[in-house]
Structures are given as C-alpha cells and as structure tokens.
Design an enzyme around this catalytic site. Structure first.
Site, PDB file in Angstrom:
ATOM      1  N   GLU A   1      10.927   4.977   5.102  1.00 25.42           N
ATOM      2  CA  GLU A   1      10.598   5.184   6.506  1.00 25.42           C
ATOM      3  C   GLU A   1      11.800   5.655   7.310  1.00 25.42           C
ATOM      4  O   GLU A   1      12.937   5.271   7.032  1.00 25.42           O
ATOM      5  CB  GLU A   1      10.107   3.873   7.124  1.00 25.42           C
ATOM      6  CG  GLU A   1       8.865   3.342   6.476  1.00 25.42           C
ATOM      7  CD  GLU A   1       8.492   1.961   6.989  1.00 25.42           C
ATOM      8  OE1 GLU A   1       7.295   1.687   7.080  1.00 25.42           O
ATOM      9  OE2 GLU A   1       9.405   1.163   7.283  1.00 25.42           O
TER      10      GLU A   1
ATOM     11  N   ASP B   1       5.668  -7.381   6.512  1.00 30.11           N
ATOM     12  CA  ASP B   1       5.847  -6.348   7.529  1.00 30.11           C
ATOM     13  C   ASP B   1       5.253  -5.016   7.116  1.00 30.11           C
ATOM     14  O   ASP B   1       5.800  -3.969   7.386  1.00 30.11           O
ATOM     15  CB  ASP B   1       7.330  -6.180   7.856  1.00 30.11           C
ATOM     16  CG  ASP B   1       8.124  -5.873   6.598  1.00 30.11           C
ATOM     17  OD1 ASP B   1       7.520  -5.841   5.515  1.00 30.11           O
ATOM     18  OD2 ASP B   1       9.327  -5.649   6.715  1.00 30.11           O
TER      19      ASP B   1
END
Lengths: 353, 353
Positions: B68, B239
C-alpha cells in the site's frame, strides 16, 4: 554497535542506486546500449500488458505543481515512481521534474531496489519513444526534427539513432541557447546535427517529428499547415491537463496511438478531443495484435505521457544490470528483529550503542 | 570524480534515517518522550484535519498480501508511506509489516526526508492510541489489559503510561511465549506487569482494553459477556478486510470513534456493521468540536486502523528532531544539473569517473 545488537541481516538491506551511481552504470554500459536494453524490457512488459495492475497516477495538486505516485504490478514484482512536476522550479535553479522509484517482491512485500529516477526517466522516455517509433515510422526513416531542445532532447536523438536508424537530427527551440546546448552535447555521437531557426525549417525533410517542449500552456508548437503526409509524430512534451503542443487539426488527420487511454485523455494531446475519440493502444501494436502504420502517406501520432509500466521496465533493467557491479549502496531501511514479534526488544538492545 | 563533475549541491541530497539511526534517535530522546513528542504533532495535525488531502490507501493486493501507498498533504508538506502486509511472512522469519516513508515540500516537489517506518509506525500507532485514550478513557484509569502481546504491545504500554497515567498492565496472548517476551521487555519500565493465562483474567479490573492481535481471520478476541460498562476499548489489531477482533454485540453497546470513516468501514471492526452505522471521528473530539466520553458507564471504542496523517505527523516529528544530530545520512537521490535543461551534459561530464 554492541555485541547485543547484531548487524541487520541481508533481508533488511535495500540496494540503492544514487544519481552518481546511475551515471556510472549508464557510462559503463553506454547510453545507446542502455536505452536499447530498457527498450527490450519495455517490449517484454508491453507484450505482457494485460497482466499488469493499471491505475492512473495518484496525484496531489497544488498551486505550484503536482506530486504523483505511479504504482503498478505484474503479479510478481511491484513498482512505483515518485515524481513531481513544478514548471516554476527552473526559474529557481531547481529541476522541473525529479523522481525516484522502487521495486518490491509481491510475495513478501519487501523492497528490492530503490533508485534515483530523474536520469532514468529521461532514458526510459527515450526508449519508449524509439520503441514506438520503430513500430510506426515510415519505412526507411532517416531524419528527425526535434522541437524543444531541453533535458529530454539528446536522449531522444540517441534512442532514435540506435533503435530506428535515424542518421540526421534537426534541432529547433524557441531559445537558441537550448539548441546550441543540444547541438554541442550531440557532437561526436555519430549523428548529423542541423541547428534550425524555425520549427518549419526543422520539419523540412524529416520523417519523424518529435515535440518535447515544457512549461507551455496549450501552446501550439506544430500548426496544421506545417505537417505533411507520411510522417510519424512523437509528441512527448506537455504531460498534464492544460498542456498540449499540437494543433487539434493535426490530431484529426492522424492515427493516434497512446499508452493508457484513461490517463492520456486527461494529460495528453487528446485532451483537446472528445472523450470517445478513437485511439489505439501502443501495446497492442508491439504485441502484434493490431497493425501500426498501414500506408506510407499516413500520419501516425504517438501521444506519449509516460506510464507506470515504463518506469517498472526501466527499474527491472537497472535491477538486473547492477548485479555484480559496485554501482549501488545497501540501505538499512527495513527493521529486521531476530523475532518478528520483538520489535521493542530490538530497540532496547540497541541502547548500548 | 573528475573536476568536470562537481559534487551535487545540497538540494540534490535527501536526509535518510536508517533503522539503526531511528533506534539511536529514539534512544537519545527516550521511548516515552519520543511517543509523547509524536502525540503532540499528532494533536496539531488532528486539529488541522480539514486542511489535509485525504484518500484511502492505494492498495495492490495479491494472494500473499498487500502493498500500500498512503499519501497525504497539508498544503505545505506532502508525505507518503509505503507499507506491506504479509501475514505469512512471520513463518519465513520476515516481518509481517515493513514500511518506509517520505516527506516533500509541496512548493518545489523536492523530497526532504526519507525514513524507515517499521519502527516509527509502531511508535506512532502507540502515540495515536494513547492520545485517543486520553480523550476517551474513564477518569482516573490506572489499569490496561493488553490482549495480543506481539510487536506492538510494549509500545502501547509505555504510551498509555506516559500519556494516560496507566500504572498496571495485564498481558494475555494465546501464545504464552509472547506474554513472557512482553513481560520481560517491560521490566524496569515503571509499570506493574501482570501476566495472565486467559483474556478474561487480563480484563478483570482494567479500564482500558487494548486488543492488538494479528493474523486472525474474523477471530473474536473479546466476546460480549467479557466486557463490562465504563471501559475504553482500544482495538488496533486486525487492520484489513476480513480481520476483526471484537464480537459485533460489543460494537453495538459502544460509542465508536474512528480515524477516517471511508477507510475504517473497509478495514476496521465496523466492517461487521451496516455502512451507515453512526461513528464519530476522533479528530473532532481532539479538536474540541465533539464531546468524547459523556458518562462513566459508557463503553467507548477506538476502532483504529492507522491513517496517513498519523504517519505524516510522525515523519514531521522525526524531521524536526534529527536536525543537528548525527542520526542521518545524505542520499544523492535527485539529479541536480547546473543547468536544469542539461541533464545529458551532466551525464556526459560524469564519464571521466
């Protein structure tokens, strides 16, 4: 470092290619061979186009410029480039564009290369232009006009010489000092260099017309009556909304080839055309799925804006070519505790240093 | 280097903080003071929340994990973090998460800091949790339960000690070795440490319940009957989509506070709730615009997933604190030709090296 704090393992290090080392690497290989090498990687990745994650740039705009992240992945390797575009920087003695890039392994997420990309972007842009021109230019092209003699121009000339057989380049820039700089840099490179005082002069007798100007707001570098039949236009300057180089009537007379339509329609020359205006994707020509040039009188236009996959190809090439060379440093960029759950212990054990 | 190739100017260099230098910087400041320092920067940036460019992560997913990019900007400074998440890495002796980050000047686009962020992310996550807890926990909280005793646990304990006045921590992990590791690391840190053999034991008498487990697929770390009234839950593990830690009935009894709802609805505990389920944004509480805890019997829940602005705050803190220290290197990452238009000449002049 105390004996309690063992040196990080190899996994914690990321090979880094600085600007100096990139220049050394390019010199050790030779500029033309380096560009040819990138082009081979580009060709491989263009043929594999459909396997890539593709997304338009992730842009952060401000009044002064833009900062962009350009990520992509082929499922095995992930890459991204950081690049800014600040036209006013030149006036402050700074680069309009600076860039760096990274490759990582998809299966672990660990970075495997960090590299400067200001120099590398110029090389990959030239490699892309020449690879595309090789597939679209009129047979037997020997002369290229270069309108805009800035940072990209010499790389374009050498790439077109190496990959397309161009023997003569005709240079023109609105600033004669830029033309003089490019002409001087191209001395002794095996090209006949002609410095011109108008764009019209430069275009005369050229089969490839390269436009690579910067910092222009919808300027018309080429007007319709300047461009005859049977040429390939390599339009690579003007790479953001509001920046174009060609009169729209030239676009309408041309068959237009682009990298990634969703991005080019925002940034490229075709932003002047309707959203559904037909364009071809260059990867399909390079992969042999679509025909490129279909007649000698056709005008082909590469509306190049630069796409993430091209940076990916260039980084892959660098990664493979720095192996076994001294042209890199090892950056201690990744924490590597003996026990992955014990990051705090790693920090504590470093306290004796 | 020949005399033809002058050394790059200062502008071409980017300060780089390696893992070793980050640890040295943390040690020189002290872990608790370092976390407190980040929290102060976080508070400043949370108060300035509306000025930031906010976007969900730019994610590249694969079968093994995710890579990411998390960019943000406050209009003056731009920052992004590269972070991977590969749960299977631990089994290969690699970190589940590695990260690095960058700050740049918005007005020039030039990078001004490159830093490791594996260590720094642990510190900023703890700083965020403690800053939020300070604003939401029951008055006079003194005991925290820590469910999940992995890489994040010790940082959470010290942050809650420093910012919230926690004096006792009760540790529990499904793996007793993790609890033993955390208990040992916390020796001599000024906390009463209680190792527990069940989650229920750990929760007994605690006003703050921290869950920081990893690699769980919708596991229920806390079930509804375990959680009484008048507590603050700090749920920071789990998460990504498909990873949650709390039974949905706990969520329904809680007032839920999140960082950035569009991201948390995808990644956080609240992915188990309808898309329009009401949540509060923590920045509004910290900025004094919304009330946090309204009664002693209320259950407050921080559904923390980690947001780009937190990394930005941590990088700003590091940038300010490395000034004048030896805890950095200068990376030659940006090409800096004397004449910005003469990149090729710069390359040519490097050939004598």
């Amino acid at each position: 470092m105390t004996t309690d704090a063992p040196a990080p393992s190899d996994l914690a290090f990321v090979p880094f290619v600085s600007v100096q080392n990139m220049m050394r690497l390019v010199q050790s290989i030779g500029v033309e061979s380096f560009i040819e090498g990138i082009a081979a990687y580009l060709e491989e990745d263009f043929r594999n186009w459909e396997a890539f994650d593709k997304t338009p740039r992730v842009a952060s705009h401000s009044a002064e410029g833009v900062i962009e992240l350009m990520p992509t992945s082929n499922g095995e390797v992930y890459g991204f480039k950081y690049v800014n575009g600040h036209p006013k920087n030149t006036r402050e003695g700074l680069q309009t564009v600076t860039a760096f890039g990274l490759l990582a392994q998809v299966d672990t997420g660990y970075p495997v290369l960090l590299s400067e990309m200001t120099m590398l972007t110029a090389l990959r842009t030239a490699a892309t232009s020449a690879l595309v021109a090789k597939n679209l230019m009129p047979k037997g092209s020997h002369t290229m006009a270069v309108i805009g003699n800035g940072a990209q121009s010499e790389f374009q000339c050498l790439a077109m010489k190496k990959l397309c057989g161009i023997r003569r380049v005709k240079l023109y820039d609105i600033d004669p000092a830029a033309t003089a700089k490019a002409a001087k840099n191209l001395e002794g490179q095996g090209l006949e260099v002609v410095s011109c005082t108008t764009a019209q002069d430069a275009i005369e007798g050229a089969q490839i017309l390269t436009t690579c100007t910067a910092d222009k707001q919808c300027a018309t570098i080429l007007s319709d009556n300047m461009v005859g039949a049977g040429v390939h236009i390599n339009a690579i300057g003007g790479d953001c909304p509001g920046k174009t180089e060609l009169h729209v009537d030239i676009l309408k007379r041309s068959d237009i080839f682009v990298e990634y339509p969703p991005q080019t329609r925002i940034e490229g020359e075709i932003q002047a055309l309707p959203d559904d205006y037909p364009v071809e994707e260059v990867w399909e020509v390079i992969a042999g799925r679509k025909q490129g040039r279909t007649s000698e009188s056709q005008i082909t236009l590469f509306d190049g804006v630069g796409f993430a996959i091209e940076d990916f190809s260039a980084l892959r090439f660098v990664r493979d070519r720095i192996k076994g060379t001294p042209f890199m440093e090892q950056l201690d960029m990744l924490a590597d505790p003996d026990d992955p759950r014990d990051l705090f212990g790693m920090l504590q054990r470093s306290s004796g240093e």
